[in-house]
Every structure is written in C-alpha cells, then in structure tokens.
Design a protein around this motif. Structure first.
Motif, PDB file in Angstrom:
ATOM      1  N   PRO A 458      22.545   5.215  23.713  1.00  0.00           N
ATOM      2  CA  PRO A 458      21.222   4.600  23.868  1.00  0.00           C
ATOM      3  C   PRO A 458      21.114   3.225  23.202  1.00  0.00           C
ATOM      4  CG  PRO A 458      20.975   6.923  23.373  1.00  0.00           C
ATOM      5  CD  PRO A 458      22.437   6.608  23.228  1.00  0.00           C
ATOM      6  N   ALA A 459      21.774   3.026  22.045  1.00  0.00           N
ATOM      7  CA  ALA A 459      21.686   1.737  21.358  1.00  0.00           C
ATOM      8  C   ALA A 459      22.306   0.620  22.194  1.00  0.00           C
ATOM      9  CB  ALA A 459      22.374   1.820  19.999  1.00  0.00           C
ATOM     10  N   ILE A 460      23.439   0.899  22.835  1.00  0.00           N
ATOM     11  CA  ILE A 460      24.065  -0.099  23.700  1.00  0.00           C
ATOM     12  C   ILE A 460      23.241  -0.296  24.965  1.00  0.00           C
ATOM     13  CG2 ILE A 460      26.120  -0.591  25.095  1.00  0.00           C
ATOM     14  CD1 ILE A 460      27.758   0.864  22.939  1.00  0.00           C
ATOM     15  N   ASN A 523      12.580   3.179  15.332  1.00  0.00           N
ATOM     16  CA  ASN A 523      11.708   2.060  14.924  1.00  0.00           C
ATOM     17  C   ASN A 523      11.382   1.143  16.100  1.00  0.00           C
ATOM     18  OD1 ASN A 523      11.645   2.954  12.282  1.00  0.00           O
ATOM     19  ND2 ASN A 523      13.326   1.621  11.612  1.00  0.00           N
ATOM     20  N   GLN A 524      12.334   1.036  17.035  1.00  0.00           N
ATOM     21  CA  GLN A 524      12.124   0.166  18.196  1.00  0.00           C
ATOM     22  C   GLN A 524      11.426   0.891  19.348  1.00  0.00           C
ATOM     23  OE1 GLN A 524      12.666  -3.100  18.238  1.00  0.00           O
ATOM     24  NE2 GLN A 524      13.393  -2.987  16.112  1.00  0.00           N
ATOM     25  N   GLY A 525      11.035   2.143  19.116  1.00  0.00           N
ATOM     26  CA  GLY A 525      10.294   2.894  20.130  1.00  0.00           C
ATOM     27  C   GLY A 525      11.129   3.395  21.287  1.00  0.00           C
ATOM     28  N   VAL A 526      12.436   3.535  21.092  1.00  0.00           N
ATOM     29  CA  VAL A 526      13.306   4.027  22.162  1.00  0.00           C
ATOM     30  C   VAL A 526      13.055   5.519  22.383  1.00  0.00           C
ATOM     31  CG1 VAL A 526      15.697   4.430  22.865  1.00  0.00           C
ATOM     32  CG2 VAL A 526      15.061   2.283  21.727  1.00  0.00           C
ATOM     33  N   ASP A 527      12.894   5.910  23.618  1.00  0.00           N
ATOM     34  CA  ASP A 527      12.645   7.310  23.972  1.00  0.00           C
ATOM     35  C   ASP A 527      13.985   8.039  24.064  1.00  0.00           C
ATOM     36  OD1 ASP A 527      11.795   9.730  24.910  1.00  0.00           O
ATOM     37  OD2 ASP A 527      10.992   8.983  26.810  1.00  0.00           O
ATOM     38  N   VAL A 528      14.460   8.519  22.920  1.00  0.00           N
ATOM     39  CA  VAL A 528      15.760   9.199  22.889  1.00  0.00           C
ATOM     40  C   VAL A 528      15.716  10.486  23.698  1.00  0.00           C
ATOM     41  CG1 VAL A 528      17.519  10.196  21.386  1.00  0.00           C
ATOM     42  CG2 VAL A 528      16.250   8.181  20.639  1.00  0.00           C
ATOM     43  N   GLN A 529      14.555  11.143  23.719  1.00  0.00           N
ATOM     44  CA  GLN A 529      14.445  12.402  24.455  1.00  0.00           C
ATOM     45  C   GLN A 529      14.747  12.215  25.934  1.00  0.00           C
ATOM     46  OE1 GLN A 529      10.739  14.467  23.936  1.00  0.00           O
ATOM     47  NE2 GLN A 529      11.507  16.346  24.870  1.00  0.00           N
ATOM     48  N   TYR A 531      16.911  10.262  27.211  1.00  0.00           N
ATOM     49  CA  TYR A 531      18.370  10.248  27.367  1.00  0.00           C
ATOM     50  C   TYR A 531      18.916  11.671  27.339  1.00  0.00           C
ATOM     51  CZ  TYR A 531      18.621   5.171  26.911  1.00  0.00           C
ATOM     52  OH  TYR A 531      18.500   3.828  27.127  1.00  0.00           O
ATOM     53  N   ALA A 532      18.408  12.486  26.416  1.00  0.00           N
ATOM     54  CA  ALA A 532      18.844  13.879  26.341  1.00  0.00           C
ATOM     55  C   ALA A 532      18.558  14.613  27.643  1.00  0.00           C
ATOM     56  CB  ALA A 532      18.158  14.583  25.168  1.00  0.00           C
ATOM     57  N   THR A 610      27.534   0.713  30.004  1.00  0.00           N
ATOM     58  CA  THR A 610      27.360   1.453  28.750  1.00  0.00           C
ATOM     59  C   THR A 610      28.308   2.640  28.687  1.00  0.00           C
ATOM     60  OG1 THR A 610      25.047   0.807  28.515  1.00  0.00           O
ATOM     61  CG2 THR A 610      25.734   2.810  27.384  1.00  0.00           C
ATOM     62  N   ALA A 611      28.394   3.397  29.781  1.00  0.00           N
ATOM     63  CA  ALA A 611      29.253   4.579  29.794  1.00  0.00           C
ATOM     64  C   ALA A 611      30.699   4.198  29.484  1.00  0.00           C
ATOM     65  CB  ALA A 611      29.167   5.278  31.150  1.00  0.00           C
ATOM     66  N   TYR A 612      31.180   3.125  30.111  1.00  0.00           N
ATOM     67  CA  TYR A 612      32.568   2.722  29.884  1.00  0.00           C
ATOM     68  C   TYR A 612      32.776   2.248  28.448  1.00  0.00           C
ATOM     69  CZ  TYR A 612      37.023   0.344  30.132  1.00  0.00           C
ATOM     70  OH  TYR A 612      38.320  -0.047  29.875  1.00  0.00           O
ATOM     71  N   ILE A 613      31.844   1.463  27.919  1.00  0.00           N
ATOM     72  CA  ILE A 613      32.005   0.929  26.563  1.00  0.00           C
ATOM     73  C   ILE A 613      31.983   2.052  25.528  1.00  0.00           C
ATOM     74  CG2 ILE A 613      30.883  -0.473  24.793  1.00  0.00           C
ATOM     75  CD1 ILE A 613      30.055  -2.405  27.042  1.00  0.00           C
ATOM     76  N   VAL A 614      31.067   3.013  25.667  1.00  0.00           N
ATOM     77  CA  VAL A 614      31.049   4.151  24.747  1.00  0.00           C
ATOM     78  C   VAL A 614      32.360   4.925  24.867  1.00  0.00           C
ATOM     79  CG1 VAL A 614      29.935   6.344  24.181  1.00  0.00           C
ATOM     80  CG2 VAL A 614      28.540   4.340  24.732  1.00  0.00           C
TER      81      VAL A 614
END
Length: 827
Positions: A458-460, A523-529, A531-532, A610-614
C-alpha cells in the motif's frame, strides 16, 4: 440421421403442444382475433427456438432415467481422473402403485395436479401464463407444474429458473406421456421423491421409506392423517421432515411447518370431493405427532469409508456442498443473509442430499499426482518439525477420559497464480490423528507475512514510499487502547538506531521500520482495509484492527487460513491481480447438464508496477535477507518471491513463495488442544534445530521435488516480467533522494553532493526520486534525523551549532537510555 430423428421428435411434440393450446383456446376464447393468433404464432416460434436443438430421449432412455434411482456422485481431479465416489446415506425402497395407500395417491393428485388424469402432461393455462410472464417481465417462468413436469424436472433437468428449461420441461413432459401410463408416472414419482430424514437421521426417498421412517408402517398401511402429512413433504422435504440429522425429533416450533402443510393437503382433498366432511374433520383433529416413531441408530455401512477418510474428500465435499447451497438459493431467488435458521438448515440439507444422491460429477481443481506427492512428503517430514505430545482430556459427549495426540501440524497449499486453481494441498500431517483442515479451515497468527501485503505494498501504491525510502529503525513506545504501552522490537531485540531503506527493512523482516511505515499510512488516511479486502483477507482481520499499528507485524486476533494467504501472495506474481483460489472446476448432473462452472473474477489489488516492485524486494529475502543462508539449497532455475513469518514465541511459522507460475504457502505449529505449546521452548533447538530452519528445510525440499517432477507447471526457467512503467533510478544511499541542498531545523542547512554514496532502485511509473530535503525518512524523532544527516550539515554560526549540538547530545543520551530498556526487555 440422428439429427433428423430429433427434429421429427420435436415436431411431433410441438404438434401435441399446438393441439393442447388449440383445445384450450377453443374453450376459453373463441374470438381471439388476429392479434391473439399472431401472439400465438410468436409464442410457438419462440418455444420451437428454445427446444429445437435438444435431444429427445427414446422410450427406453426415458424408462432407464426415471427408474434409475440409485446414483452416487463421483469426484474427479482436474484432468477428469476418477478420485472416488462420495458417501451416501440415502435409503430408498421401490414399491408398486398397488402397494401404496389410495389416500397418498388421491392426496398427491388433489394437492399437486387436480387435472392429472385429464391432461397430456401439461396444463394449457399454465403454459400460457409462463410465456406471458416471459414476455411481460424479467424472464422468470411461472409455476403450476404438473406431476409429469415435476417428474421430468427431478430426473431429466436441473433446477435452473429459466424459460429455456421450462420449454424443455414442457416438451419432455408431452413426450413422456406418449410412452407411459398415468399409473406408471405416479408410481415413479412416488418412488423417487425425496422425503427428508427418517428417525435414524438417514436421507430417505420414496413413499415406502417415508412411511416406515416416520410412522413405522408400510405405504399401504397409512391412515388418512399420516398420508396427508407425507404427501406434503416432497415440496420442501428438509423443512417438513419431523427429524433432525441425528434422528431426533425437531422442536415443536420447527414441526409446525410440516403440520401446516398437512392441513393444506387435507383441505385440497376435501375441496376436490375426495374425502367427506366427516373424514376431513376427523383427520384435521388428529394429532399426528403421536405417531412419529422414536429415534434409532442408523445401521448404514459403507465399505469405502476408509478410502474416503482423507483431507481431499473432506475438502471437496465441503466446497461442493456450499456451491450447491448457493445454486439452490439462486434458483429460489433468495439471499443467505435473509434466511431464518430453519431455512438455512433446510437448504443446506437439501444441498447435502443433492451432493450425495443425485449422481453428480464433481470435477476438482486438484492434480491428483501432485496432491499425492505433497502428502507423501509431509508423512516423511513432519516428525522433524518437533516432538509429538500425548495428553488426556475429558470427552464432552461421553465424559470419559480420552487420549489426545498432538504432533506439530502443517497446512500447505499450491495454487496457480494466473487462475487461482488449487493444484494440491496438505490439510494436516495425519487424518487419523486430526481431521482439522489446516489448509482451508484453521486460522493462525500471520506474523510478518502481512508486511508486504498491508504495509509495503500500500505504501508504494499510494506513492508514500519507494524501496529506497529510509525508515526509522529506532526505539518506539506506543500507548494501546487498554492504556498499557507496547514497546516493539526487531527479532532478537536488535535495533540499529538508524534509518534503513524500505527494501532492506523488508528483506530482513524488521518490525520497527514496518510499524513506522504503517503508522504513516494511517496518518495519511490510507484505507488499508480496502487493500485487505481486495487481497481476499477480509475474513482474516476484524474491522476494528486496521487502526492498530500492531497489525503491520501480524497483530490480529483472527488471522488467515493458508489458502487465503496463498491467494494474496499470488497476486504479486500476477500483475497485482487477485484471483480467489478455488477447489471445484465444475459440477454436472447425471444427464451431463452443467450445474456449476468456475469463473474467476480478477480484482486489481495492486498496480502491476507495485506488485512487481514488492516482489522484487522479496527476492532480497533470499539474496541478503532472512533466508540468505538457505539460498544455495534452492533450485536455481526458478525466480522466487519469498516471505516468511513467525508469530510470538514461535507458535506459528509461515513460508510463502511464488514463481511466475505458482505460489506455495506453508504453515506449521501446534494445535494447542490441551495446553499452549510453541516450536521454541517446547521443541528444543539442540535436538530439532532452529524453528525457522525446520520449516525452511521442509518448504525447500517440497519446492525442489515438485520443481524437478513438474518443471513447466512450477515455472522453471521463467522470470517475473517487469512492467514497462517500472524504471530504475540512481539515488543517494543514505536518503533515497537526489543530491542537493536544503534547509534544516534551527537555521541549519545541508548539502548532499554528487560525490555522496549512490545506489539504484526501482520506482513505479508515476513516481520519481524526491528532491533532497530534511523530511527524507519515515518515522523517527527530530534528534534522530539530525544525527543521521550530520555528515551533510553545513557549518553554521555559534547559535546554530549550540542548538544542533544540544539536539545531538539529547539523541545520544536517549539512545543509551533506550538501549538499557532494550536489554532489560530482552532479559
């Protein structure tokens, strides 16, 4: 020739169809007019279009189908190779119509089809109603099926709700009545209809077993009150049967549905003039519950039970039953969430009966050879995981003390990245010891396996970090919801008190940098849920846990199953597309009609970049990270993305690795049935080796063996393809930025020259290296940032020097204090 004969059969049946309609129209509407005739022509044309390509059975084929009532369902692997047959508990005894009570026959006709002895298989008004419904609404067909149509539907067609199926039902019903007498149709219907469960909890079909299993009499000995009760059952057998799965009687509230249905049957018999008012009143007043026989133990045996005692049969049965349950609800236009408990149980029982007794073919996704290889491997490997314990506990059902054997358990899943197909799995180390399915059902703490999925990915994706972004690897203390403080640390209580590039932090599975990065996402308001959810992990994490920074390092009370985690990791090797893993390819009935066919629905969890970089960051797990010591043991013809995970106190150990083609995910740990055990303290390292080494050796050996036997399937000599948008950039090693000058705190300034140590790393298409700046890192305090950049600080005036030195001294004191705290924590 066959095609011509089929068309002639269709033409013959359509002629009968037209005669039936003509007779009906002549009796009901002599003055229809041209518009009605046009509508009739269109309806007939539409009917012919729906059925013209359908094969029409011969008389012999009809006879074989409607009289063949013993059909077990078969399991096959991905290639169609026979795995075996499913268990069945169906009890059925055929009897001639002469041995069935006249009250049963009369009640059936009065309730289901009062014109049964006068029509040719269909009722004209119902046909017109069905076609009018098709043209006037959404296409759902209308009801009103005759007994003949119901027999055809049960034996020759699926339960699909569509106009095409209704048209086929009409055609076959007309044809059936040309071959068989009304008495033969009634006899067949009464012998094949389902009646739910008997007093032994067995599935029963046919009026004879229903009479014996509910009232303890033969079908020709039923009273009017008893006959009416049984006549009503086939329309919803598991709702109307008086018995539970174990043969015990349902509660009084649950019995009401069947009792009310009995009243409907008696009322129809009275209205049709079949029974007198006196008989009606007497039967209505009779409490039929007093005739329900007592519960008995089933005597059914299956000589193939030993063969079916495996995780494979268990998993396929479970998955197929759920798919059939969904199929039945879909046909009834119902949602599972809206069902009552009784309805849910009834539909699930119907799905189970359909699964076992309808002669289905369930094609699984499994490659049987690979499945057998994987399970043979675990038989030889699991004793090296740790000791097996034997304990005693009371059986909650019998109250007796029983012996419990607790080995280290394993769940392993191999899936195809591009499709989600489950190729093979290990459900446990020994089915005879424990039938808990550790691949599909058991949820365990994920440890560090969540890091790339819920933090770095998610960060990338959100543009908050790149693999080169420095993350604080410093002491931290966080207040929790219950008021206590959490002081996380890296494995072994090792903290570098520096800033670590995200790539290095992930490769070495460092906790503190990951927590700082996850906190920045929040803190940046990213909706991690979100992504899950897109990664198929929505059931692995409670809704209120996403705001807890401990989730970044596996802090969840729920946790994923092995198959869920495998599916999430497969997305990294599938251009960021998540495809839900599946075990069932298709389900077909005994006539070859397809009831279910798997269709994958890709979800874009991450961008391909993102998928490839991770994934590329996870390559470093092998080359320079936590698995570098095992790198030489792996087959070098494969390109691996690998991540491990360990929960607190070595209770759960994970490995998930992907090639471009497949993902292999494994978990080991104790079930902890009688007491808490782990793979550290309870499995001494001087005997078994380090816990992570035991698991690594298993995963590597399995991967190498499968790779050697099935190189193409496993992805030998393939490379993960780098997307066009991914680009490599040169940046400053310390800051992950470009060189340059910038302002700092207290009037200080900094200059990072072009001669500074540089490195290269990957960036997604929409991200470029940041300009040099003081806020170059994520996490850490001001004094930690000042200390890290000291070599790039430009000399300042006296006031600036004094302030900066004060900050640096404060950092040195706090670092010493934190180091003492860390040592105390370690002790």
């Amino acid at each position: 020739m066959a095609n011509r004969e089929n068309k002639e059969s269709v033409f013959f049946s359509v002629n009968v169809f037209l005669k039936v309609l003509k007779r009906f129209l002549g009796l009901t509407a002599l003055g229809l007019g041209l518009s009605a005739l046009l509508g009739l022509g269109l309806g007939v044309g539409y009917f012919v279009g729906l059925v013209e390509d359908m094969p029409v059975p011969s008389q012999e084929e009809f006879a074989g189908t409607i009289n063949n009532v013993e059909e077990r369902s078969h399991l096959t692997d991905h290639q169609g190779e026979e795995i075996g047959t499913l268990r069945t508990d169906l009890v059925r005894t055929n009897v001639p119509l002469a041995n069935i009570s006249a009250d049963v026959v009369n009640g059936l006709v009065a309730t289901e089809d009062e014109n049964f002895f006068h029509h040719n298989g269909v009722v004209p008004s119902a046909i017109i109603r069905a076609f009018v419904s098709q043209f006037a609404s959404s296409g759902a067909s209308s009801g009103g099926s005759t007994i003949t149509q119901q027999l055809v539907k049960q034996r020759l067609l699926t339960n699909e709700v569509s106009m095409e199926r209704k048209a086929k039902e009409i055609l076959l019903s007309l044809r059936l009545e040309q071959f068989f007498s009304k008495e033969q149709i009634l006899e067949s219907y009464l012998n094949i209809s389902p009646y739910g469960r008997n007093n032994k909890g067995e599935n029963i079909a046919g009026i004879e077993e229903a009479a014996k299993g509910v009232f303890g009499v033969s079908a020709d000995e039923l009273s009017l009150a008893q006959a009416a009760y049984l006549v009503g059952m086939p329309q919803n057998p598991y709702a109307y049967t008086p018995y539970q799965q174990d043969g015990s009687l349902k509660s009084q509230a649950e019995l009401q549905a069947g009792l009310e249905r009995r009243k409907e049957v008696l009322n129809r018999m009275y209205l049709e003039g079949i029974i007198s008012k006196s008989d009606y009143d007497q039967a209505m007043a009779y409490d039929v519950r007093q005739d329900f026989i007592e519960t008995e133990e089933s005597e059914l045996e299956d000589e193939d039970d030993d063969e079916r005692s495996s995780f494979l049969y268990q998993a396929i049965e479970r998955e197929a039953r759920q798919l059939l349950f969904d199929y039945l609800l879909s046909n009834a236009n119902l949602e599972a969430a809206n069902l009552s408990d009784e309805q849910y149980a009834s539909y699930m029982e119907e799905a189970d009966s359909m699964l076992r007794n309808n002669g289905l073919t369930i094609q699984s996704s499994i490659d049987l050879d690979i499945y057998n290889d994987m399970n043979a491997n675990i038989e030889n490997a699991y004793t090296s995981f740790g000791p097996t314990y034997t304990s005693s506990q009371n059986d909650p059902e019998t109250g007796e003390e029983v012996e419990v054997v607790e080995p280290v358990q394993n769940g392993t899943v191999l899936i195809e990245n591009a499709t989600g197909r489950i190729i093979g799995f290990v459900g446990g180390v020994d089915f005879n010891i424990s039938q808990v399915d550790h691949a599909f059902s058991s949820r365990r703490s994920p440890g560090s396996t969540f890091k790339p999925l819920l933090t770095y990915g998610p960060a990338i994706e959100e543009g908050l970090a790149s693999p080169a972004t420095p993350l604080a690897d410093t002491y931290m203390k966080a207040k929790q919801a219950d008021g206590t403080y959490w002081e996380p640390s890296n494995y072994g209580q090792n903290i570098s008190h520096s800033f670590i590039p995200a790539r290095q932090a992930l490769a070495n599975s460092l906790n503190n940098p990951t927590i700082y990065l996850y906190n920045e996402l929040l803190n940046q308001g990213v909706d991690v849920q979100s992504y899950a959810q897109r990664l198929g992990l929505n059931n692995a994490i409670a809704d209120d846990e996403f705001e807890n920074i401990a989730l970044s390092v596996g802090g969840t009370s729920t946790g994923p199953t092995v198959v869920e985690l495998a599916g999430a990791y497969a997305s990294l090797s599938n251009q960021g597309q998540y495809i839900q893993p599946y075990l069932i390819e298709a389900i077909t009935d005994s006539n070859g009609h397809e009831i279910y066919r798997h269709q994958g629905q890709p979800v874009q969890a991450f961008s391909p970049d993102t998928a490839y970089i991770v994934g590329d960051m996870l390559r470093d797990v092998l080359t320079s990270g936590t698995w570098s010591r095992f790198n030489g043991q792996l087959d070098t013809s494969f390109d691996y993305f690998i991540k491990t995970g360990t929960s607190e106190d070595n209770r759960d150990l994970w490995v998930s690795g992907s090639t471009p083609s497949v993902t292999l995910t494994s978990w080991i740990g104790y079930d902890n049935l009688t007491q808490s055990r782990n793979l550290g303290d309870d499995a001494p390292s001087d005997v078994y080796g380090m816990p992570d080494s035991r698991h690594a050796n298993y995963w590597i050996q399995l991967m190498n063996n499968l790779g050697a036997q099935y190189p193409d399937l496993m992805g030998a000599n393939q490379m993960h393809q780098e997307p066009e948008g991914v680009h490599e950039e040169t940046i400053v090693a310390d800051t992950g930025t470009l060189p340059g000058s910038f302002e700092g705190p207290y009037g200080s300034s900094y200059t990072i020259p072009n001669s500074a140590e540089m490195t290269t790393d990957l960036f997604p298409a929409d991200m470029s290296p940041r300009e040099a700046n003081f806020s170059y890192a994520i996490g850490g305090k001001l004094d930690e940032l000042v200390e890290a950049l000291e070599k790039y600080r430009n000399p300042g005036n006296g006031q600036t020097e004094t302030q900066i030195n004060r900050v640096r001294n404060n950092y040195q004191e706090r670092r010493a204090e934190n180091e003492r705290a860390r040592q105390n924590l370690g002790n």
